[in-house]
Scaffold this motif. Structure first.
Motif, PDB file in Angstrom:
ATOM      1  N   ALA A  24     -10.900  -6.294  -1.700  1.00 49.34           N
ATOM      2  CA  ALA A  24     -10.297  -6.636  -0.410  1.00 49.34           C
ATOM      3  C   ALA A  24     -10.029  -8.135  -0.293  1.00 49.34           C
ATOM      4  N   VAL A  25     -10.884  -8.954  -0.912  1.00 51.37           N
ATOM      5  CA  VAL A  25     -10.722 -10.407  -0.835  1.00 51.37           C
ATOM      6  C   VAL A  25      -9.784 -10.919  -1.914  1.00 51.37           C
ATOM      7  N   ASN A  26      -9.966 -10.451  -3.138  1.00 46.96           N
ATOM      8  CA  ASN A  26      -9.265 -11.042  -4.278  1.00 46.96           C
ATOM      9  C   ASN A  26      -8.017 -10.282  -4.725  1.00 46.96           C
ATOM     10  N   ASP A  27      -7.908  -9.003  -4.391  1.00 40.39           N
ATOM     11  CA  ASP A  27      -6.744  -8.215  -4.799  1.00 40.39           C
ATOM     12  C   ASP A  27      -6.521  -7.097  -3.788  1.00 40.39           C
ATOM     13  N   PRO A  28      -6.171  -7.447  -2.543  1.00 43.05           N
ATOM     14  CA  PRO A  28      -6.077  -6.415  -1.494  1.00 43.05           C
ATOM     15  C   PRO A  28      -5.065  -5.322  -1.801  1.00 43.05           C
ATOM     16  N   ASP A  29      -4.005  -5.652  -2.553  1.00 41.07           N
ATOM     17  CA  ASP A  29      -3.038  -4.609  -2.897  1.00 41.07           C
ATOM     18  C   ASP A  29      -3.661  -3.512  -3.753  1.00 41.07           C
ATOM     19  N   MET A  50       0.851  -1.200   0.000  1.00 38.42           N
ATOM     20  CA  MET A  50       0.000   0.000   0.000  1.00 38.42           C
ATOM     21  C   MET A  50       0.878   1.238   0.000  1.00 38.42           C
ATOM     22  N   THR A  51       0.490   2.212  -0.814  1.00 39.38           N
ATOM     23  CA  THR A  51       1.230   3.467  -0.852  1.00 39.38           C
ATOM     24  C   THR A  51       1.151   4.157   0.496  1.00 39.38           C
ATOM     25  N   GLN A  52       2.313   4.560   1.011  1.00 35.73           N
ATOM     26  CA  GLN A  52       2.315   5.291   2.268  1.00 35.73           C
ATOM     27  C   GLN A  52       1.620   6.621   2.088  1.00 35.73           C
ATOM     28  N   ARG A  53       0.700   6.942   2.985  1.00 40.71           N
ATOM     29  CA  ARG A  53      -0.027   8.187   2.901  1.00 40.71           C
ATOM     30  C   ARG A  53       0.652   9.210   3.805  1.00 40.71           C
TER      31      ARG A  53
END
Length: 547
Positions: free
Chosen positions: A327-332, A1-4
């Protein structure tokens, strides 16, 4: 996840005027982007959007469509086909995301309070509430008006009574479940603001009891009567529940970095009562025209993804399905969404110009607000301020399709011209219109047709949407630290520039990486980016987007 990352909102105030002007270099390293945001906004016209709204009206009016474009209906299928055909002609590859949804049809209803029969607009069944044959019991209220927990019913005899509770704090479903557990046979939920209360459970939920929304003043009067003695309430509700298949339409640009996606959405479905041209043909048609015009531009720095949601009117089902599926299949993929912009009703006849109040400067929020949401809101507010357009804050309460995004810590914002809230004198002073009437007098009714659109409001909002799209397609640095690339191609020799005068240091908060990022942001702004962070003062408070 990109850092915010979060940056000081006043750090770049000095470049605001430059960033909001027109003739500037744009587009980072490639230089292919054809127009800066203000110029791009000019390409999205009210005339074109009205033509698209006319197409949606024709779909609702077509034989066999029943005058509406509701989820799972022939009118919705035709609406989806129309959006897909326009997008495909513009060069997009479209995707249908199909899902099942439960629909409810009210066959008959009746609510009477102390012998007075309420109209269907005065007592509105919650979507997915269970039905009941005619029952009559005395009213009862909890010790705490919201009735959200068993403790709030402690010491109250609610068995075989009809509960009267206020909106707020917890969901309508929770209120019904808790009242039922206390012994209540039905629930009347009164609004926390002027106007009718049209709510939803979101899904069929075991353990709930028949639940209706009523107006705030009626709730207050009912509570006063309960304090004086028994108040009989009669309730009856006949309904049918079915499962139907419906879909979202998704399309994204073919250029732009796929790890920093700017996402925009609007729900495409109407209520069964009417064609839904303001709610939400206005948001859908505007988004469609923005997508068409964006396809004519050059290479983008950030990918832009568009969504037309299905079954919003049944409880935000389409957008929730989309986010839950990721969220289930591609959380990234959730982390690759830089921010989400929602547009639900942007042409209300008795309009306000509202931004979702992510920084709570005017209206307290009832939800957790992800970092970057206030900075996303700034894009709209800075634009309005730059052109001298008044605006107000509307409640950031998750009552539209941004709910699932903020639940997953994705920044969000949006625009709103009002639904069933009553217009105030202060709002009339800002926007004109009629005080004492709702922002959309045809909200969720058959009269929400093409004549219900205020083209002045539509023009203001459509330009703001186009402006924000172009801004964020170039640069999301103030939301998540991702700046546009800088063109380092050597140019022709030039005379040495005069030495710059000393300037105060740019202030920034966050990690040690933020200072160079803010400097890069300032450079980007000077080249034409528009996500400046000068906070615009709010003058009046408003509540809340519709669901």
């Amino acid at each position: 996840m990109t850092q915010r990352r979060t940056f000081s909102r006043s750090a770049l105030a000095g470049v605001a005027a430059t960033a909001l002007t027109g003739a500037m270099v744009w587009g980072g390293s490639s230089g292919a982007w054809a127009a800066p945001p203000l110029e791009f906004a000019d390409t999205v016209t009210v005339e074109a959007i009205m033509e698209r709204l006319g197409a949606l009206q024709s779909i609702a009016d077509a034989p066999g469509n029943g005058g509406n474009r509701s989820a799972g209906s022939p009118g919705y299928e035709a609406s989806g086909q129309y959006v897909e055909s326009v997008l495909q002609e513009a060069g997009y590859v479209t995707t249908r995301q199909v899902f099942d949804v439960t629909t409810q049809t009210i066959v008959s209803q009746s609510v009477a309070v102390d012998g007075e029969t309420l109209t269907a607009e005065q007592a509105i069944p919650m979507t997915y509430t269970p039905g009941t044959p005619s029952i009559t019991f005395d009213a009862v209220a909890p010790t705490v008006s919201t009735g959200c927990t068993a403790d709030e019913w402690a010491g109250v005899s609610a068995t075989d009574r009809i509960a009267v509770v206020s909106r707020g704090v917890c969901s309508f479903t929770e209120k019904s479940l808790v009242a039922a557990a206390a012994g209540a046979r039905a629930v009347l939920i009164y609004n926390s603001e002027p106007g009718p209360l049209n709510g939803t459970f979101g899904e069929v939920t075991a353990g709930t009891v028949p639940t209706f929304g009523i107006e705030a003043d009626r709730g207050a009067a009912l509570l006063a009567e309960i304090g004086e003695g028994p108040v009989p309430i009669s309730v009856a509700l006949e309904q049918t529940v079915d499962t139907v298949s419906t879909f979202n339409v998704i399309a994204e640009t073919g250029t732009g970095r796929p790890d920093n996606v700017v996402m925009l959405g609007a729900h495409l479905d109407s209520v069964p009562e009417g064609p839904g041209i303001n709610d939400n043909g206005s948001g859908s048609a505007t988004l469609l025209e923005v997508a068409v015009q964006l396809a004519k531009q050059g290479e983008l720095n950030n990918m832009v993804r568009f969504a037309w949601w299905g079954a919003e009117e049944l409880g935000l089902v389409g957008s929730t399905h989309y986010v839950d599926d990721l969220a289930v299949n591609d959380p990234d993929a959730l982390g690759r969404i830089a921010t989400y912009l929602n547009f639900d009703m942007v042409g209300s006849p008795n309009y306000i110009i509202g931004t979702y109040d992510a920084d709570e400067s005017s209206v307290p929020a009832d939800v957790e607000i992800p970092e970057g949401s206030a900075e996303t809101e700034d894009v709209f507010e800075n634009y309005f301020t730059s052109i001298g357009q008044p605006f107000v804050g509307t409640s950031f309460d998750g009552r539209s399709d941004y709910q699932a995004f903020i639940d997953n810590d994705i920044p969000a914002s949006g625009l709103f011209t009002g639904a069933d809230d009553v217009k105030t004198e202060e709002e009339v002073a800002l926007f004109g219109g009629i005080a004492g009437e709702t922002h959309d007098q045809n909200y969720h009714q058959a009269g929400d047709d093409l004549a219900n659109i205020n083209q002045e409001a539509l023009g203001i909002m459509s330009r703001a949407i186009a402006f924000a799209t172009a801004s964020l397609a170039n640069d999301t640095v103030l939301i998540n630290g991702v700046a546009a690339p800088v063109d380092e191609t050597p140019g022709p020799p030039t005379a040495p520039a005069p030495a710059p005068k000393p300037q105060p240091a740019l202030a920034a908060t966050g990690s040690s990486e933020t200072v160079p990022l803010v400097i890069a942001s300032a450079l980007t702004l000077l080249l034409g980016a528009t996500i400046v962070t000068v906070r615009a003062g709010r003058r009046y408070e408003r509540t809340s987007p519709r669901s």
